[in-house]
Design an enzyme around this catalytic site. Structure first.
Site, mmCIF file in Angstrom:
data_model
loop_
_atom_site.group_PDB
_atom_site.id
_atom_site.type_symbol
_atom_site.label_atom_id
_atom_site.label_comp_id
_atom_site.label_asym_id
_atom_site.label_seq_id
_atom_site.Cartn_x
_atom_site.Cartn_y
_atom_site.Cartn_z
ATOM 1 N N VAL A 74 0.794 -1.220 0.060
ATOM 2 C CA VAL A 74 -0.105 -0.062 0.004
ATOM 3 C C VAL A 74 0.824 1.315 0.014
ATOM 4 C CG1 VAL A 74 -1.640 1.264 1.292
ATOM 5 C CG2 VAL A 74 -1.800 -1.315 1.082
ATOM 6 N N ARG B 72 8.267 -9.520 -2.773
ATOM 7 C CA ARG B 72 8.137 -11.062 -2.623
ATOM 8 C C ARG B 72 7.911 -11.572 -3.952
ATOM 9 N NH1 ARG B 72 5.008 -11.665 2.895
ATOM 10 N NH2 ARG B 72 6.515 -12.207 4.259
ATOM 11 N N LYS C 23 2.809 3.591 18.701
ATOM 12 C CA LYS C 23 3.111 5.045 18.095
ATOM 13 C C LYS C 23 3.043 5.653 19.577
ATOM 14 C CE LYS C 23 0.429 4.452 13.934
ATOM 15 N NZ LYS C 23 -0.922 4.355 13.464
HETATM 16 N N1 LIG Z 1 -1.084 1.460 5.260
HETATM 17 C C1 LIG Z 1 -1.137 2.505 5.919
HETATM 18 O O1 LIG Z 1 -1.783 3.273 5.920
HETATM 19 C C2 LIG Z 1 0.313 2.924 6.624
HETATM 20 C C3 LIG Z 1 0.421 4.135 7.368
HETATM 21 C C4 LIG Z 1 1.410 4.458 8.152
HETATM 22 C C5 LIG Z 1 2.499 3.311 8.234
HETATM 23 N N2 LIG Z 1 2.434 2.276 7.688
HETATM 24 C C6 LIG Z 1 3.484 1.130 7.918
HETATM 25 O O2 LIG Z 1 4.291 1.036 6.586
HETATM 26 C C7 LIG Z 1 4.711 -0.356 6.507
HETATM 27 C C8 LIG Z 1 3.907 -0.842 5.290
HETATM 28 O O3 LIG Z 1 2.598 -0.845 5.161
HETATM 29 P P1 LIG Z 1 1.626 -1.224 4.059
HETATM 30 O O4 LIG Z 1 0.209 -0.812 4.625
HETATM 31 O O5 LIG Z 1 2.105 -0.774 3.003
HETATM 32 O O6 LIG Z 1 1.754 -2.861 4.152
HETATM 33 P P2 LIG Z 1 1.515 -3.808 2.861
HETATM 34 O O7 LIG Z 1 1.276 -5.246 3.630
HETATM 35 O O8 LIG Z 1 0.486 -3.408 1.971
HETATM 36 O O9 LIG Z 1 2.959 -3.870 2.152
HETATM 37 C C9 LIG Z 1 3.960 -4.525 2.448
HETATM 38 C C10 LIG Z 1 4.796 -5.119 1.357
HETATM 39 O O10 LIG Z 1 5.851 -5.653 1.846
HETATM 40 C C11 LIG Z 1 6.237 -6.900 1.152
HETATM 41 N N3 LIG Z 1 7.221 -7.872 1.810
HETATM 42 C C12 LIG Z 1 6.986 -8.266 3.167
HETATM 43 N N4 LIG Z 1 8.013 -9.135 3.531
HETATM 44 C C13 LIG Z 1 8.901 -8.843 2.378
HETATM 45 C C14 LIG Z 1 10.200 -9.303 2.418
HETATM 46 N N5 LIG Z 1 10.948 -10.089 2.836
HETATM 47 N N6 LIG Z 1 10.861 -8.784 1.080
HETATM 48 C C15 LIG Z 1 10.257 -8.031 0.473
HETATM 49 N N7 LIG Z 1 9.122 -7.716 0.295
HETATM 50 C C16 LIG Z 1 8.362 -8.061 1.398
HETATM 51 C C17 LIG Z 1 4.844 -7.714 1.126
HETATM 52 O O11 LIG Z 1 4.683 -8.674 0.145
HETATM 53 C C18 LIG Z 1 3.955 -6.293 0.933
HETATM 54 O O12 LIG Z 1 3.687 -5.983 -0.659
HETATM 55 C C19 LIG Z 1 4.063 -0.826 7.819
HETATM 56 O O13 LIG Z 1 5.295 -0.960 8.597
HETATM 57 C C20 LIG Z 1 3.175 -0.370 8.251
HETATM 58 O O14 LIG Z 1 2.743 -0.259 9.642
HETATM 59 C C21 LIG Z 1 1.356 1.713 7.074
HETATM 60 N N1 LIG Z 2 -3.011 0.674 10.660
HETATM 61 C C1 LIG Z 2 -2.507 1.977 10.726
HETATM 62 C C2 LIG Z 2 -1.839 2.708 9.601
HETATM 63 C C3 LIG Z 2 -1.151 4.024 10.170
HETATM 64 O O1 LIG Z 2 -0.087 3.835 10.800
HETATM 65 C C4 LIG Z 2 -3.905 2.853 11.171
HETATM 66 O O2 LIG Z 2 -4.958 2.289 10.887
HETATM 67 O O3 LIG Z 2 -3.436 3.975 11.564
#
Ligand SMILES: NC(=O)c1ccc[n+]([C@@H]2O[C@H](COP(=O)([O-])OP(=O)(O)OC[C@H]3O[C@@H](n4cnc5c(N)ncnc54)[C@H](O)[C@@H]3O)[C@@H](O)[C@H]2O)c1
Ligand SMILES: N[C@@H](CCO)C(=O)O
Ligand code: NA
Length: 438
Positions: free
Chosen positions: A16, A48, A206
């Site tokens: 994402v 992945r 957080k």
């Molecule tokens: N989604 C949000 O709104 C949001 C907001 C703030 C922070 N975050 C943080 O950002 C980070 C990512 O969140 P996201 O929502 O994008 O997650 P996500 O699950 O959409 O994306 C993570 C990606 O990493 C890949 N991945 C996992 N293990 C891997 C590896 N060993 N090698 C390569 N790729 C690998 C997965 O296949 C996936 O595509 C997390 O730490 C989350 O807490 C997310």
């Molecule tokens: N899962 C987290 C993403 C942002 O850190 C949330 O819902 O706020």
């Protein structure tokens, strides 16, 4: 105009957040180069399953994430994979060989922040994590830098978009819990394992990060008291509405002063009934908002999108520009600031007002028995209201008690006493209340 050598960036994860980081880096590369004074060059994207990422140029994709962070031509590692394993090892590897790190990973920072800071320090590298708390909202940088000359006394707010989205949907539309959670997951707000959101782990991580920075003290995830929203029912939401309140999951970080004048820190996450007039009560959906109180600055409020791909990528890219500027200037961003080293206090040091709902027999003497249980425990009652049963039929009635501020530990004793009373069928809910009620 670019002056310096290219800043070579490795991106770990293209989910994402990562997919938006890759898109914006590609689309706005010229602008970033102008702002930094050197071009940003994406040299690899670890994923992945490469076939799922047609948006990333194929020659950049790799499944060898360990190999990518170990490359000695990578200047900055952007980590948006999430979780502790293998990210901790990956980021330590990158930092130890002098690469800077930008991460959105609050879970990792709350568990292993000091170790990462130490590795960054030893190698003279940067560690930036604006996206880790409250998504797009500038909060880490204001706390670490803008307010570094003030004394922060409290940081309190809504820092989890998923639970706020669920509570808002349950409140406004009467949508069920499961349906609202599924929608938050579809929209990309929820963590890979959404129990991290609904059970309060994400908000607690957080809170640990915020408390550490605000109070110049190491506060870890295990120092944070945590309750999630899984127990919040439609009946609780209706009960809150009746007293002019909205239920929110709050993270509360406070500087406490003990009786002997010594200072300590309290960090906690739990649902709260907030009066509708409170500015945080109107923060809906995946929006976040954080109040900061500081001795000289007074009250500050930070508000905006707390989750989602593009908003979170905005914070990641802001950090990337900062790292690029630091490199070009031959300097570094802020290091860990933990010299105050204040002790962390448990909930025993915290007092709150409570809203308690009871299923009771509808007969004389009940009120006196209930009031007696509170009196014996030394908890002062603010209001009592008796209603027909909120759910189901039967002979009973619902009794709602709102207390004056009472210590958390005393309240648990009171609930235990109430549950033992003959006329009390069940204590149906206990929730903390903030501020004045109508
Ligand atoms: N989604 C949000 O709104 C949001 C907001 C703030 C922070 N975050 C943080 O950002 C980070 C990512 O969140 P996201 O929502 O994008 O997650 P996500 O699950 O959409 O994306 C993570 C990606 O990493 C890949 N991945 C996992 N293990 C891997 C590896 N060993 N090698 C390569 N790729 C690998 C997965 O296949 C996936 O595509 C997390 O730490 C989350 O807490 C997310
Ligand atoms: N899962 C987290 C993403 C942002 O850190 C949330 O819902 O706020
Ligand atoms: Na932020």
């Amino acid at each position: 105009m670019s002056r310096g050598p290219a800043l070579r960036v490795a991106l770990l994860g293209a989910g994402v957040v990562g997919s938006q980081v890759a898109r914006l880096l590609t689309e706005n590369g010229d602008e970033f180069a102008a702002r930094i004074g050197a071009p940003l060059e994406l040299v690899g994207v670890a994923v992945r399953r490469p076939a799922r990422h047609p948006e990333v140029p194929a020659h950049l994709l790799t499944t060898d994430v360990a190999g990518l962070v170990a490359r000695d031509d990578v200047d900055v590692v952007v980590e948006v994979i999430g979780g502790i394993d293998p990210t901790r090892e990956l980021l330590l590897t990158a930092l130890r060989r002098g690469a800077s790190v930008v991460t959105a990973n609050k879970a990792l920072l709350a568990e292993h922040g000091p170790e990462l800071y130490e590795a960054a320090d030893a190698a003279g590298a940067d560690l930036y994590f604006e996206a880790a708390v409250a998504g797009a909202i500038p909060l880490i940088r204001p706390l670490r830098e803008s307010l570094a000359g003030d004394r922060i006394t409290r940081v309190m707010g809504i820092v989890n978009g998923t639970t706020n989205f669920i509570l808002s949907a349950m409140t406004a539309d009467g949508v069920g819990y499961a349906e609202a959670l599924a929608e938050a997951t579809r929209l990309g707000f929820a963590e890979a394992d959404p129990t991290a959101d609904v059970d309060g782990f994400d908000a607690a991580a957080k809170a640990a990060i915020l408390a550490s920075i605000a109070f110049h003290t190491r506060v870890g995830a295990s120092d944070v008291y945590r309750e999630g929203i899984a127990e919040v029912s439609a009946a609780d939401i209706r009960a809150a509405r009746r007293i002019g309140c909205t239920i929110k999951l709050l993270a509360i970080c406070e500087r406490l002063t003990d009786d002997d004048g010594g200072e300590a820190v309290s960090a906690r996450v739990h649902p709260v009934m907030l009066p509708d007039a409170h500015p945080l009560a109107g923060v809906d959906g995946a929006y976040n908002a954080v109040y900061v109180e500081a001795e000289s600055a007074g009250r500050l409020m930070f508000y905006g999108p707390g989750a989602g791909g593009a908003p979170t990528a905005s914070a990641v890219l802001g950090d990337l520009v900062a790292v690029g500027r630091n490199r070009l200037a031959g300097g570094r961003g802020p290091r860990e600031s933990a010299a105050a080293d204040l002790p962390a206090r448990s909930m025993e040091s915290v007092s709150s007002r409570f809203h308690i709902s009871l299923d009771v027999d509808d007969r004389s003497g009940v009120l006196a028995a209930v009031a007696g249980a509170f009196a014996e425990a030394g908890v002062s009652i603010s209001t009592v209201r008796q209603e027909g049963r909120d759910t189901g039929g039967g002979e009973g009635a619902a009794l709602v008690v709102v207390t004056h501020a009472a210590p958390d530990t005393v309240l648990s004793d009171t609930v235990a006493r109430l549950s033992e009373l003959e006329y009390v069928h069940r204590v149906t809910s206990v929730m903390r209340v903030m501020g004045d009620l109508r």
